[in-house]
Enzyme design. Structure first.
Site: not given
Ligand code: GLA
Ligand code: ZN
Length: 582
Positions: A117, A156, A311, A359, A362
């Site tokens: 991505r 991000e 986040e 993930e 996670h």
């Molecule tokens: C980043 C991304 C999320 C996810 C988190 C995992 O902050 O924005 O999509 O991948 O990391 O910690």
């Protein structure tokens, strides 16, 4: 106190998560379960659409919003709010296949294939057009939906691209900035090693195959990457601003993020938000908390208003060398830390843990068991209930008497500087100054050296090596009008094209402001210690000892050893209505 809520249409704390219901579209009973779990977790918001492009535009120009219609309506019916994302962080396969120009080219001039991505060229007109089209449709469809409280643009932003389109845009950026190639040659000091450019067309982005020794070029490339990202954001937000002007726009930023000068993109967003994943329980949690506080303070200062914790993990992450669940109580503690530094939200990645792909382990509010019967779920629900009880705090920030100056351009330039120690310790040094105030409960803003400083009682400028003419003016004005400025070694060494200030440092007027000239700097080995004495006490010195000539300043401390024994180590100088400490 006047409140300035991050999301004015919802003047409360947001408590929610990144939510990826498209991963469960084959079993909508999961969606219904999620709505019940959302309420039980005391969540009132979901961030959706972040990685949904393949579902929203399965084939070129064929849009299908049924999934988003349904999910936004469901969240709405269940009393939740939506932060709606634009999907540019990850694109559909067909797009990369048909338009390879949208994919990134690395410093070795290799173009990425489809995958991952955040893998797009920021310049590609095709990509910009595709993004504008989908964003227009999203804004038309949901920009006035009562549940939508903010726009989350892409995900991000990061990275750079070395394709021909980007190289040409870089050349245009430099043409715009310097006007003539002679002006650029002067700024880059290219007579060094016979690197004189004959025309802008010869310029290439610095990289492993090209030039990395021209510091001015490196600095401008960093600036260009920021400029181009900012321009990309403007392209993304143009239809959104037109079609839903009442909704705030944010981008989710990161911890210790090096590649982008967030101060330079702050003006194209309305609220700051960031993704915070501290490595809790790896050593001293107080130190980790303080570093986290630095970034909370920076993001609050970025727009001078409440920010959003976009986040965080309710438990562990999946990308550190060791991934440790948050200990009991830690989620409440770290969430409230964000709130008390000025966040209007506590949001997590992610609501429901994905079943496959990278993930799948996670942390999430809802795990693979799919129930509320977990420690993590209960702790999230508890955080949510606390936020409800302290709702009157939402929208507020506390004034700070102190500002610490932090500057990405300085960070980049210092890293380039060959001299001093290899590891410059800019960020660790900023953290140390911040810690001093944090430990005493004194609120600190973290601002750009170009910010208006007039409201602060004290301004601290750690290692401000790159000090352009406008920053010199800003600092001089601040002291002249009554402020107390605290500078440290390396202040005012180079100007904003990374050319050394001539005539003694700190450069330009700063010599008069501080009443000193810094003559030499002694770089200490990691284990080496020097000492200084002040008020009859001996203090240990690390990293650097700068040798100062006094031109009006008074010494507050003197070196106790080294070849500079008995010379000034700390000085103070009255200037205008204020004073400058070095
Ligand atoms: C980043 C991304 C999320 C996810 C988190 C995992 O902050 O924005 O999509 O991948 O990391 O910690
Ligand atoms: Zn490119």
């Amino acid at each position: 106190m006047t409140k300035r809520h991050a999301c004015p249409s919802f003047p409360h704390f947001l408590h929610g998560a990144d939510y990826n219901p498209e991963q469960w579209i084959h079993d909508k009973s999961i969606w219904d379960a999620d709505m019940e779990l959302m309420k039980k977790a005391n969540c009132n918001e979901m961030s959706v659409g972040i990685f949904s492009w393949a579902m929203l535009e399965p084939r070129e120009g064929e849009y299908d919003f049924t999934f988003l219609d349904e999910i936004i309506e469901k969240v709405h019916q269940n009393g939740g709010k939506i932060i709606l994302s634009t999907p540019s962080g990850a694109r559909p396969h067909w797009m990369a296949d048909k338009y390879p120009e949208i994919l990134r080219v690395n410093g070795h001039h290799q173009r990425a294939h489809f995958g991952g991505r955040h893998n797009h060229c920021f310049t590609s007109p095709v990509y910009r057009e595709k993004v504008r089209r989908i964003n227009t449709r999203l804004a038309q469809r949901y920009g006035n939906h009562p549940a939508v409280v903010a726009w989350h643009i892409s995900n991000e932003y990061s990275g750079q691209c070395h394709c021909d389109l980007c190289q040409n845009a870089f050349r245009d950026f430099l043409r715009q900035k310097y006007g003539t190639i002679d002006a650029l040659n002067h700024a880059y000091w290219t007579t060094f090693w016979s690197h004189t450019y004959d025309s802008f067309d010869q310029i290439e982005a610095p990289g492993p195959l090209t030039e990395t020794g021209i510091h001015g070029l490196n600095l401008d490339w960093h600036r260009f990457v920021t400029h181009q990202t900012r321009d990309f954001i403007l392209n993304e937000t143009a239809p959104i601003r037109k079609l839903s002007p009442h909704l705030p726009v944010t981008i989710n930023m990161m911890f210790e993020f090096y590649d982008l000068d967030y101060h330079a993109v702050a003006d194209v967003i309305d609220i700051a938000s960031w993704d915070s994943y501290p490595e809790w329980h790896n050593g001293d949690d107080a130190i980790i908390a303080q570093k986290t506080a630095f970034w909370h303070d920076l993001y609050r200062s970025l727009k001078d208003r409440p920010f959003l914790l976009m986040e965080s993990s309710p438990s562990l992450v999946n990308w550190k060398p060791f991934n440790k669940p948050k200990r009991p109580g830690m989620d409440v503690l770290s969430s409230l830390q964000a709130v008390f530094h000025g966040s209007d939200s506590v949001q997590y990645f992610q609501f429901r843990k994905s079943r496959g792909s990278s993930e799948k382990f996670h942390g999430a509010i809802v795990g693979h068991d799919g129930t509320e019967n977990t420690r993590v779920f209960r702790s999230v629900a508890k955080t949510g209930s606390i936020l409800q009880k302290i709702d009157e705090v939402a929208g507020t920030v506390t004034d700070s008497p102190v500002a610490i100056l932090f500057d990405w351009e300085n960070w980049w330039a210092l890293d380039d500087a060959q001299g001093y120690a290899l590891e410059k310790k800019y960020l660790p040094t900023c953290y140390e100054y911040h810690r001093f105030f944090w430990e005493r409960g004194i609120n600190c803003d973290i601002v750009s050296p170009k910010a208006d400083l007039s409201r602060y009682k004290l301004v601290v400028a750690p290692m401000l090596y790159l000090t352009g003419g406008d920053v010199v003016e800003n600092l001089e004005r601040y002291v002249n009008q009554g402020g107390t400025l605290y500078g440290t070694y390396m202040l005012g060494t180079v100007d904003d094209t990374d050319l050394c200030w001539l005539g003694g440092i700190p450069g330009s007027k700063l010599k008069e402001v501080f009443g000193i000239v810094a003559e030499e700097i002694d770089t200490l080995y990691p284990v080496e210690r020097q000492h200084a004495s002040a008020d009859g006490k001996i203090h240990e010195l690390i990293d650097y000892c700068e040798v100062l000539q006094l031109h009006g300043a008074k010494e507050l401390a003197v070196y106790a050893d080294g070849y500079y024994k008995d010379m000034a180590a700390v000085t103070k100088h009255p200037y205008g209505k204020g004073q400058a400490i070095y």
